[in-house]
Write a protein that holds these residues in place. Structure first.
Motif, PDB file in Angstrom:
ATOM      1  N   ASN A  15      -6.325   3.393   4.565  1.00 13.65           N
ATOM      2  CA  ASN A  15      -7.777   3.426   4.337  1.00 13.65           C
ATOM      3  C   ASN A  15      -8.321   2.056   3.930  1.00 13.65           C
ATOM      4  N   HIS A  25      -9.356   9.474  -0.808  1.00 20.55           N
ATOM      5  CA  HIS A  25      -8.846   8.480   0.140  1.00 20.55           C
ATOM      6  C   HIS A  25      -7.765   7.580  -0.441  1.00 20.55           C
ATOM      7  N   SER A  58      -9.909   2.188  -1.571  1.00 16.76           N
ATOM      8  CA  SER A  58      -9.819   3.625  -1.292  1.00 16.76           C
ATOM      9  C   SER A  58     -10.309   4.445  -2.474  1.00 16.76           C
ATOM     10  N   ILE A  80     -16.887   7.476   6.230  1.00 15.21           N
ATOM     11  CA  ILE A  80     -15.491   7.919   6.137  1.00 15.21           C
ATOM     12  C   ILE A  80     -15.458   9.351   5.632  1.00 15.21           C
ATOM     13  N   GLU A  90     -12.823  13.256   5.618  1.00 17.36           N
ATOM     14  CA  GLU A  90     -11.713  14.114   6.045  1.00 17.36           C
ATOM     15  C   GLU A  90     -12.345  15.311   6.764  1.00 17.36           C
ATOM     16  N   ASP A 111     -10.171  10.200   8.015  1.00 18.01           N
ATOM     17  CA  ASP A 111      -8.942  10.121   7.231  1.00 18.01           C
ATOM     18  C   ASP A 111      -8.091  11.344   7.556  1.00 18.01           C
ATOM     19  N   THR A 164      -7.040   7.228  10.163  1.00 15.83           N
ATOM     20  CA  THR A 164      -5.960   6.799   9.277  1.00 15.83           C
ATOM     21  C   THR A 164      -4.936   7.924   9.154  1.00 15.83           C
TER      22      THR A 164
END
Ligand SMILES: *Cc1c(COP(=O)(O)O)cnc(C)c1O
Length: 377
Positions: free
Chosen positions: A97, A121, A127, A169, A171, A204, A230
């Motif tokens: 990250n 992260h 991060s 960014i 998830e 991520d 990532t």
């Protein structure tokens, strides 16, 4: 433990041996593993292909630095990427990250990144600054500037995506944050807003990737095409590894000398990742999907109706069982240890299950039965 900083609250046993989906502690207890070492050992603890590749490499050479060609690194990058992508290898999720954060700023020439509350992260400064959890950031200020936060799955977040941002960014399933599944339509709106405004989308996949949800990367199931991905955790099945995957045009900002690491892409981790990715075939992923269907049937039938359970969330082999406030997840985990089942927690009193992807239906059912037994008490 006497000689180590007390940064972790540890359970009072040491897992000294592993085989298949079982781990044995220093008191001769053998546990069924529903953790995979926090989503890492997806192929269990004695996978022959990975063991052979790592031990063959161990006999040849362990480390050579990134000053020389590394054909094995290129091979693994080829397994990880499609034809329009390139990889950068490092040693952990947080480093992957960091690389993404640096690349996004350098490529766009802009500084601000939008991240999400309850996202996770990593723990290094960049991060950590992107991690939407004040408990993790507290006491470490000042953080890296120009990071903004919005609520996950919230329409209002879309309006915050404008051309001033370098990147967004996220998830697609928030893992540490409580196994919160992203809404597919919302995620696609985030992506559309990024495209409209020349903002990079970083996904991520450190926890959700490498087969965990039944596809190579979870974003595939949400019909997304991130600019940067990532990966880490399961990529080396337990050897330290991280990877940032990005579209080829980003290479102009990551030329020689811009970024680097001593250990990143080292031959031992690459040998392990090669073994992992070689086994992550369409057939294997299909078997994960069909076993996951069985697991979810079990969970919906046996655990969901329970009065101590408010809901169950997740996808594939990534499960969050949300408990009522009166039942502390830490107590449930300790009770499950007595029944020789290893499980995890996540934010908001969530019992988190990340079994190895190689686990068969018999053992998946056994784990669910043990959880049922402990919740019944
Ligand atoms: C675990 C995790 C990280 C951090 O990975 P480390 O290897 O612990 O640095 C980053 N992002 C997500 C989504 C994770 O689950």
């Amino acid at each position: 433990m006497k000689h180590v900083f007390p940064t972790y609250s540890r359970f009072p046993f040491d897992l000294v041996e592993g085989h298949d989906v079982y781990l044995t502690d220093d008191q001769q207890n053998t546990y069924l593993d529903f953790t995979s070492g926090i989503g890492v050992c997806s192929f269990g603890y004695s996978n022959k292909i990975i063991q052979d590749k790592v031990s063959d490499q161990l006999k040849k050479v362990w480390h050579t630095s990134n000053l020389y060609e590394n054909q094995l690194q290129d091979k693994v990058a080829g397994q990880l990427c499609n034809d329009d992508q390139l990889a950068f290898f490092c040693n952990s999720g947080t480093e992957a990250n960091e690389a993404a954060f640096k690349l996004a700023r350098k490529y766009t020439g802009k500084t601000t990144v939008l991240a999400f509350n309850n996202g996770f992260h990593g723990r290094t400064y960049g991060s950590m600054s992107l991690t939407g959890n004040p408990d993790i950031q507290k006491g470490f200020e000042p953080l890296v500037p120009d990071v903004e936060f919005a609520n996950y799955n919230d329409e209002k977040a879309i309006d915050l995506i404008d051309s001033n941002l370098a990147a967004v960014i996220l998830e697609v399933i928030q893992g540490e944050g409580g196994v919160v599944v992203g809404d597919k339509e919302w995620l696609q709106k985030v992506q559309a807003a990024c495209h409209e405004n020349q903002v990079l989308l970083i996904i991520d996949e450190v926890q959700t990737g490498i087969g965990r949800t039944g596809s190579k990367f979870a974003f595939e199931q949400f019909d997304l095409q991130p600019d940067i991905i990532t990966s880490a955790k399961a990529l080396g099945n337990g050897t330290p590894i991280g990877a940032m995957i990005g579209n080829k045009e980003l290479a102009s900002a990551f030329g020689p000398g811009t970024h680097g690491t001593t250990f990143g892409g080292n031959k031992l981790s690459m040998a392990a990742a090669n073994g992992v990715l070689e086994q992550l075939t369409p057939d294997f992923l299909e078997s994960v999907q069909s076993k996951a269907e069985f697991l979810w049937d079990q969970l919906n039938e046996k655990i969901k109706p329970f009065d101590k359970v408010t809901s169950i969330s997740g996808l594939g082999f990534m499960v969050g069982i949300h408990l009522i406030d009166d039942v502390a997840v830490s107590d449930v985990i300790s009770e499950l240890h007595k029944q020789c089942l290893l499980t995890l927690s996540a934010k908001h009193n969530t019992l988190r299950l990340l079994p190895p992807l190689i686990m068969d239906e018999k053992n998946l059912e056994k784990g669910v039965e043990l959880i049922l037994e402990v919740l019944t008490k």
